[in-house]
Design a protein around this motif. Structure first.
Motif, PDB file in Angstrom:
ATOM      1  N   TYR A   1       1.119  -1.233   0.168  1.00 52.63           N
ATOM      2  CA  TYR A   1       0.231  -0.166   0.217  1.00 52.63           C
ATOM      3  C   TYR A   1       1.213   1.026   0.316  1.00 52.63           C
ATOM      4  CZ  TYR A   1       0.975  -0.329   5.406  1.00 52.63           C
ATOM      5  OH  TYR A   1       1.574  -0.038   6.274  1.00 52.63           O
ATOM      6  N   ARG A   2       0.302   2.281   0.228  1.00 53.32           N
ATOM      7  CA  ARG A   2       0.986   3.512  -0.208  1.00 53.32           C
ATOM      8  C   ARG A   2       0.822   4.866  -0.790  1.00 53.32           C
ATOM      9  NH1 ARG A   2      -1.202   2.607  -4.987  1.00 53.32           N
ATOM     10  NH2 ARG A   2      -1.933   4.606  -6.503  1.00 53.32           N
ATOM     11  N   GLY A   3       1.017   5.861   0.596  1.00 55.44           N
ATOM     12  CA  GLY A   3       1.008   7.406   0.752  1.00 55.44           C
ATOM     13  C   GLY A   3       1.285   7.789  -0.498  1.00 55.44           C
ATOM     14  N   ASP A   4       0.588   8.621  -0.397  1.00 51.41           N
ATOM     15  CA  ASP A   4       0.344   9.107  -2.666  1.00 51.41           C
ATOM     16  C   ASP A   4       0.110  10.650  -2.786  1.00 51.41           C
ATOM     17  OD1 ASP A   4      -0.838   9.907  -5.370  1.00 51.41           O
ATOM     18  OD2 ASP A   4      -0.448   7.453  -5.555  1.00 51.41           O
ATOM     19  N   GLY A   5       1.600  11.497  -3.109  1.00 46.92           N
ATOM     20  CA  GLY A   5       1.098  12.370  -3.704  1.00 46.92           C
ATOM     21  C   GLY A   5       0.820  12.859  -5.009  1.00 46.92           C
ATOM     22  N   ALA A   6      -0.029  14.138  -5.366  1.00 46.07           N
ATOM     23  CA  ALA A   6       0.744  14.570  -7.127  1.00 46.07           C
ATOM     24  C   ALA A   6       1.903  14.805  -7.476  1.00 46.07           C
ATOM     25  CB  ALA A   6      -0.482  15.809  -7.141  1.00 46.07           C
ATOM     26  N   TYR A   7       2.055  13.988  -9.111  1.00 48.00           N
ATOM     27  CA  TYR A   7       3.522  14.529  -9.186  1.00 48.00           C
ATOM     28  C   TYR A   7       4.811  13.666  -9.318  1.00 48.00           C
ATOM     29  CZ  TYR A   7       1.041  18.621 -11.228  1.00 48.00           C
ATOM     30  OH  TYR A   7      -0.020  19.159 -12.059  1.00 48.00           O
ATOM     31  N   GLY A   8       4.286  12.521  -7.678  1.00 53.90           N
ATOM     32  CA  GLY A   8       5.131  11.437  -7.947  1.00 53.90           C
ATOM     33  C   GLY A   8       5.298  11.335  -6.805  1.00 53.90           C
ATOM     34  N   GLN A   9       4.833  11.795  -5.414  1.00 52.60           N
ATOM     35  CA  GLN A   9       5.335  12.229  -3.612  1.00 52.60           C
ATOM     36  C   GLN A   9       4.490  10.389  -3.970  1.00 52.60           C
ATOM     37  OE1 GLN A   9       6.742  14.573  -4.627  1.00 52.60           O
ATOM     38  NE2 GLN A   9       5.638  15.360  -6.204  1.00 52.60           N
ATOM     39  N   PHE A  10       5.252   9.861  -3.154  1.00 55.64           N
ATOM     40  CA  PHE A  10       4.955   8.097  -2.720  1.00 55.64           C
ATOM     41  C   PHE A  10       6.105   8.057  -1.351  1.00 55.64           C
ATOM     42  CE2 PHE A  10       4.412   7.219  -7.302  1.00 55.64           C
ATOM     43  CZ  PHE A  10       3.365   6.980  -7.339  1.00 55.64           C
ATOM     44  N   ALA A  11       4.667   6.867  -0.289  1.00 51.42           N
ATOM     45  CA  ALA A  11       5.436   6.566   0.545  1.00 51.42           C
ATOM     46  C   ALA A  11       5.208   4.679   0.362  1.00 51.42           C
ATOM     47  CB  ALA A  11       5.359   6.727   1.943  1.00 51.42           C
ATOM     48  N   LEU A  12       6.148   4.211  -0.225  1.00 55.07           N
ATOM     49  CA  LEU A  12       5.364   2.880  -0.628  1.00 55.07           C
ATOM     50  C   LEU A  12       6.504   1.280   0.475  1.00 55.07           C
ATOM     51  CD1 LEU A  12       6.339   2.121  -4.219  1.00 55.07           C
ATOM     52  CD2 LEU A  12       4.747   3.389  -3.451  1.00 55.07           C
ATOM     53  N   VAL A  13       5.014   1.408   0.627  1.00 54.13           N
ATOM     54  CA  VAL A  13       4.918   0.458   2.265  1.00 54.13           C
ATOM     55  C   VAL A  13       4.620  -0.879   1.598  1.00 54.13           C
ATOM     56  CG1 VAL A  13       4.564  -0.311   4.745  1.00 54.13           C
ATOM     57  CG2 VAL A  13       4.454   1.933   4.155  1.00 54.13           C
ATOM     58  N   LEU A  14       5.697  -1.609   1.408  1.00 52.11           N
ATOM     59  CA  LEU A  14       5.961  -3.754   1.427  1.00 52.11           C
ATOM     60  C   LEU A  14       6.172  -4.065   2.090  1.00 52.11           C
ATOM     61  CD1 LEU A  14       7.828  -2.196  -1.493  1.00 52.11           C
ATOM     62  CD2 LEU A  14       5.434  -2.960  -2.230  1.00 52.11           C
ATOM     63  N   PRO A  15       5.093  -5.084   3.134  1.00 52.34           N
ATOM     64  CA  PRO A  15       4.597  -5.867   3.808  1.00 52.34           C
ATOM     65  C   PRO A  15       5.902  -6.635   3.710  1.00 52.34           C
ATOM     66  CG  PRO A  15       2.897  -4.352   3.689  1.00 52.34           C
ATOM     67  CD  PRO A  15       3.368  -4.189   2.848  1.00 52.34           C
ATOM     68  N   GLU A  16       5.782  -7.926   2.657  1.00 50.57           N
ATOM     69  CA  GLU A  16       5.588  -8.800   2.416  1.00 50.57           C
ATOM     70  C   GLU A  16       7.126  -9.269   1.491  1.00 50.57           C
ATOM     71  OE1 GLU A  16       3.957 -10.813  -1.176  1.00 50.57           O
ATOM     72  OE2 GLU A  16       2.081 -10.674  -0.347  1.00 50.57           O
ATOM     73  N   GLN A  17       7.973  -7.819   1.394  1.00 49.57           N
ATOM     74  CA  GLN A  17       9.310  -7.400   1.151  1.00 49.57           C
ATOM     75  C   GLN A  17       9.861  -6.617   2.434  1.00 49.57           C
ATOM     76  OE1 GLN A  17       7.071  -6.376  -0.956  1.00 49.57           O
ATOM     77  NE2 GLN A  17       6.978  -8.271  -2.291  1.00 49.57           N
ATOM     78  N   ASP A  18       9.694  -6.881   3.007  1.00 47.60           N
ATOM     79  CA  ASP A  18       9.319  -6.108   5.091  1.00 47.60           C
ATOM     80  C   ASP A  18      10.570  -4.630   4.265  1.00 47.60           C
ATOM     81  OD1 ASP A  18      10.314  -5.205   7.624  1.00 47.60           O
ATOM     82  OD2 ASP A  18      12.175  -6.296   7.369  1.00 47.60           O
ATOM     83  N   ALA A  19       9.978  -4.120   3.852  1.00 48.31           N
ATOM     84  CA  ALA A  19      10.814  -3.253   2.681  1.00 48.31           C
ATOM     85  C   ALA A  19      10.041  -1.373   2.941  1.00 48.31           C
ATOM     86  CB  ALA A  19      10.969  -3.593   1.538  1.00 48.31           C
ATOM     87  N   VAL A  20      10.389  -0.255   2.254  1.00 45.76           N
ATOM     88  CA  VAL A  20       9.365   0.974   2.839  1.00 45.76           C
ATOM     89  C   VAL A  20      10.311   1.583   1.299  1.00 45.76           C
ATOM     90  CG1 VAL A  20       9.411   3.115   3.306  1.00 45.76           C
ATOM     91  CG2 VAL A  20       8.579   0.763   4.745  1.00 45.76           C
ATOM     92  N   VAL A  21      10.104   2.124   0.484  1.00 47.94           N
ATOM     93  CA  VAL A  21      10.764   2.950  -0.444  1.00 47.94           C
ATOM     94  C   VAL A  21      10.097   4.605  -0.822  1.00 47.94           C
ATOM     95  CG1 VAL A  21      11.030   3.130  -2.910  1.00 47.94           C
ATOM     96  CG2 VAL A  21      11.128   0.833  -2.137  1.00 47.94           C
ATOM     97  N   ALA A  22      10.791   4.962  -0.391  1.00 49.57           N
ATOM     98  CA  ALA A  22       9.946   6.672  -0.001  1.00 49.57           C
ATOM     99  C   ALA A  22      10.528   7.680  -1.600  1.00 49.57           C
ATOM    100  CB  ALA A  22      10.669   7.681   0.712  1.00 49.57           C
ATOM    101  N   ILE A  23      10.093   8.243  -2.571  1.00 53.47           N
ATOM    102  CA  ILE A  23      10.218   9.150  -3.902  1.00 53.47           C
ATOM    103  C   ILE A  23       9.738  10.174  -3.553  1.00 53.47           C
ATOM    104  CG2 ILE A  23      10.254   8.679  -6.167  1.00 53.47           C
ATOM    105  CD1 ILE A  23       9.812   5.870  -5.822  1.00 53.47           C
ATOM    106  N   THR A  24       9.687  11.392  -4.399  1.00 55.22           N
ATOM    107  CA  THR A  24       9.794  12.191  -4.036  1.00 55.22           C
ATOM    108  C   THR A  24      10.402  12.949  -6.041  1.00 55.22           C
ATOM    109  OG1 THR A  24      11.985  14.203  -3.696  1.00 55.22           O
ATOM    110  CG2 THR A  24       9.994  13.374  -1.972  1.00 55.22           C
ATOM    111  N   ALA A  25       9.225  13.558  -6.430  1.00 55.73           N
ATOM    112  CA  ALA A  25       9.439  13.805  -7.914  1.00 55.73           C
ATOM    113  C   ALA A  25       8.592  14.616  -8.536  1.00 55.73           C
ATOM    114  CB  ALA A  25       9.479  12.019  -8.597  1.00 55.73           C
ATOM    115  N   SER A  26       9.100  14.622 -10.007  1.00 59.60           N
ATOM    116  CA  SER A  26       7.801  15.780 -10.562  1.00 59.60           C
ATOM    117  C   SER A  26       7.589  15.099 -12.062  1.00 59.60           C
ATOM    118  CB  SER A  26       8.868  16.967 -11.173  1.00 59.60           C
ATOM    119  OG  SER A  26       7.493  17.904 -12.209  1.00 59.60           O
ATOM    120  N   THR A  27       6.241  14.454 -12.218  1.00 64.78           N
ATOM    121  CA  THR A  27       6.314  12.942 -13.217  1.00 64.78           C
ATOM    122  C   THR A  27       4.379  13.622 -13.464  1.00 64.78           C
ATOM    123  OG1 THR A  27       5.932  11.594 -14.153  1.00 64.78           O
ATOM    124  CG2 THR A  27       5.976  11.216 -12.031  1.00 64.78           C
ATOM    125  N   VAL A  28       4.093  13.540 -14.354  1.00 68.57           N
ATOM    126  CA  VAL A  28       2.252  13.346 -14.345  1.00 68.57           C
ATOM    127  C   VAL A  28       2.253  11.756 -14.784  1.00 68.57           C
ATOM    128  CG1 VAL A  28       2.101  15.990 -15.411  1.00 68.57           C
ATOM    129  CG2 VAL A  28       2.705  14.353 -17.044  1.00 68.57           C
TER     130      VAL A  28
END
Length: 475
Positions: free
Chosen positions: A273-300
Motif C-alpha cells: 500500500y502507499r501514501g501518494d501525492g500528485a506528481y510522484g510523491q510516494f511512500a511505498l510500504v511493502l510488508p511482504e518484502q519488509d521494505a519501504v520506498v520513499a520517492i519525491t519527483a515531478s511527473t504526470v
C-alpha cells in the motif's frame, strides 16, 4: 532509532540486489516524462540506498501534495486513541453549531470512518464547489451538499473528506495538525522542521500542503510497516494500522494502481500500500518484502514510475542472488545524482550591453502558464546575470549561471535553483526550480520583440503566485 539515524547497511547485507536498484535508476532517468528528486530504500529497517538529484538535497523540505493525507490519517489515529474522536461518530456531532443547517439525512448519517475512507457518499470531488460556497468554513458547505448515495457505499476521491477529518482533529485537540503531531509523531520519529499550508489561518489543510524532508516520508512508511511500533514503543495501535491499510470501498481508476482499493488516507497498490501525492510523491510500504520506498519527483506519469518500481525494485528486495560488488557502484552513483541542465551557451560577448537592462513582457499579453508573472527583467552583474521575475506588488531576484544550477536561499523569496543561457544570439532560455515544491518553470525571452513565454514542466495546483511556491514560514 530516529529518521535521521535509521541504521545504514549495504544492499547485499539486507538481501537486496543493487543491480535492480541500478536498473530502476536507469529507467526513471531515461524517461522523458519523469523527473526524480529523491529516493530512499529501506529493508529490514535499514537504509540500503538514498540519494537526491541536485539541486534537491537531503535537508530540503518538499511539498507532498496528497501524501499529506497519510499524515492526517496518522493524526486521526492518535486522536482516536486519546478519545477525541471515534470512527463511528457522526461527523455532524463534531460541529454542533451546524446541526440546524444540515438537514439532509445522508449528510447527517455520515460518519468519521466515511470521511477517513473517501466514502462520504458524494460521487465526485467537491472541494471546488465547497470552497466557493463557504471559504470561511468549508465544512459547513460540505455537510450542506447532499451526498449522491448513502455514505459508505461508494468511493470518490474528495479533498473535502480529508479537510473535514483534519478539522475534526484540530477542533477536538485545540491544536493544528502540525502542533498535535509534534510530540506524538514527529519527535519520536526524529522528524525535524515541517510546515503545513493553512486555510483559513490557524487550520492546517490536511489533504495537501505538508512540506517535509524525504526521510520523514521514509520514517512514516517504516512506522506503518512495523504496525505502529517504534523503538519498542507502540505509537499507533496495531488495529488502527490494519484498518488504515485495508480497502474499505471498491474504487475504479484509469490506472491499475488506482483501482486496488482505498484505506484511511492510504491507497492500496498492486504490491503493498502507499501514501501518494500528485506528481510522484510516494511512500511505498511493502510488508511482504519488509521494505519501504520513499520517492519525491515531478511527473504526470505516476503509473509509469510505479511500474518501474514493480519491475526493478520489487525483484531486487529479497533476491535469492545478490551482487555485493554492485553495492559500491550504487553508493557512488547515489552520491552523484543530478538533474540535467539546458543545452545552452553563454551570452554572446558582443551583445551583453544589448541584453542588459531589458524588461520582457508576456508574448500574448498575459502569461497563460502563470498569469501572475507580468514581466521578466535581465541585468548584467559582471560576475553573472540577475533575472527579475515581476509579479503585481512583488519581485523575485535570481542569479543565472550558464554552466550549472545556481541555488538561492534568500529569506524573502522562495528557495530556487536557476540554470540556462542563450540558445541563439536573440533568444535566452532559463529554468527556475522552486526547490520546496516539485515544480520547474521554463522561461524563453526573445530580444527582437522583448517578450517572453513560460511553461511549467508540471503545473502547480492551486494557482498561487510564484512568491508562494515555498514551504510556509512562521508569521
Amino acid at each position: 532509532m530516529t529518521a535521521h539515524s535509521l541504521p545504514f547497511s549495504s544492499p547485499a547485507a539486507q538481501g537486496v540486489d543493487a543491480r535492480g536498484l541500478h536498473a530502476f535508476l536507469d529507467t526513471i532517468e531515461a524517461a522523458p516524462d519523469i523527473e526524480p528528486h529523491s529516493l530512499m530504500v529501506l529493508r529490514h529497517g535499514h537504509v540500503v540506498a538514498q540519494g537526491w538529484w541536485a539541486p534537491y538535497s537531503a535537508d530540503r523540505r518538499h511539498l507532498l501534495y496528497s501524501l499529506s493525507k497519510s499524515f492526517t490519517s496518522t493524526a486521526a489515529a492518535f486522536a482516536a486513541a486519546e478519545g477525541l474522536l471515534r470512527l463511528d461518530d457522526p461527523v455532524i456531532a463534531h460541529f454542533p453549531e451546524l446541526d440546524a443547517e444540515v438537514t439532509d439525512p445522508r449528510s447527517r448519517s455520515m460518519l468519521v470512518r466515511h470521511v477517513a475512507s473517501m466514502a462520504s457518499g458524494h460521487a465526485e470531488e467537491t472541494w471546488g464547489e465547497v470552497i466557493a460556497a463557504d471559504p470561511v468554513e468549508p465544512v459547513r458547505a460540505f455537510l450542506k451538499l447532499p451526498p449522491d448515495q448513502d455514505p459508505g457505499t461508494i468511493f470518490a476521491y474528495n479533498q473535502s473528506c480529508t479537510y473535514t477529518l483534519a478539522a475534526i482533529i484540530q477542533r477536538a485537540s485545540g491544536q493544528t495538525l502540525t502542533d498535535y503531531l509534534r510530540p506524538r509523531l514527529f519527535d519520536p520519529l526524529g522528524i525535524g522542521a515541517v510546515a503545513w499550508q493553512q486555510h483559513p489561518a490557524g487550520r492546517d489543510l490536511g489533504f495537501t500542503g505538508l512540506h517535509v524532508t524525504t526521510d520523514a516520508i521514509a520514517a512514516l512508511g517504516q512506522l506503518y510497516l512495523q504496525r505502529g511500533s517504534w523503538n519498542g514503543e507502540q505509537l499507533l495501535s496495531e488495529e488502527w494500522v490494519a484498518e488504515a491499510t485495508r480497502s474499505h470501498v471498491a474504487n475504479a481508476g484509469e490506472n491499475i494502481d488506482w483501482r486496488q482499493g482505498y484505506g484511511f488516507q492510504f491507497w492500496m497498490s498492486q504490491h503493498g500500500y502507499r501514501g501518494d501525492g500528485a506528481y510522484g510523491q510516494f511512500a511505498l510500504v511493502l510488508p511482504e518484502q519488509d521494505a519501504v520506498v520513499a520517492i519525491t519527483a515531478s511527473t504526470v506519469a505516476m503509473q509509469s514510475l510505479l511500474d518501474a518500481a514493480w519491475k526493478h525494485v520489487l525483484p531486487a528486495l529479497g533476491a535469492t542472488a545478490v551482487d555485493a560488488d554492485a553495492d559500491a557502484g550504487l553508493r557512488d552513483r547515489m552520491s552523484r545524482l543530478a538533474l540535467p541542465v539546458l543545452p545552452v551557451k553563454p551570452a554572446p560577448s558582443e551583445s551583453r550591453e544589448t541584453w542588459s537592462g531589458v524588461t520582457f513582457t508576456p508574448a500574448d499579453g498575459t502569461c497563460a502558464a502563470q498569469p501572475s508573472l507580468i514581466g521578466v527583467g535581465l541585468a548584467d552583474q559582471k560576475d553573472g546575470w540577475q533575472i527579475t521575475l515581476r509579479e503585481s506588488g512583488s519581485m523575485i531576484n535570481l542569479r543565472l549561471d550558464t554552466d550549472g544550477w545556481r541555488v538561492s536561499d534568500a529569506a524573502d523569496v522562495p528557495p530556487t535553483a536557476v540554470s540556462g543561457g542563450w540558445i541563439d544570439p536573440q533568444t535566452l532560455r532559463f529554468e527556475v526550480i522552486f526547490l520546496e515544491t516539485p515544480h520547474r518553470l521554463v522561461v524563453t525571452c526573445g530580444l527582437s520583440d522583448r517578450t517572453f513565454d513560460a511553461e511549467w514542466a508540471t503545473e502547480p495546483l492551486g494557482g498561487n503566485p510564484l512568491r508562494e511556491l515555498r514551504s510556509p514560514r512562521p508569521s
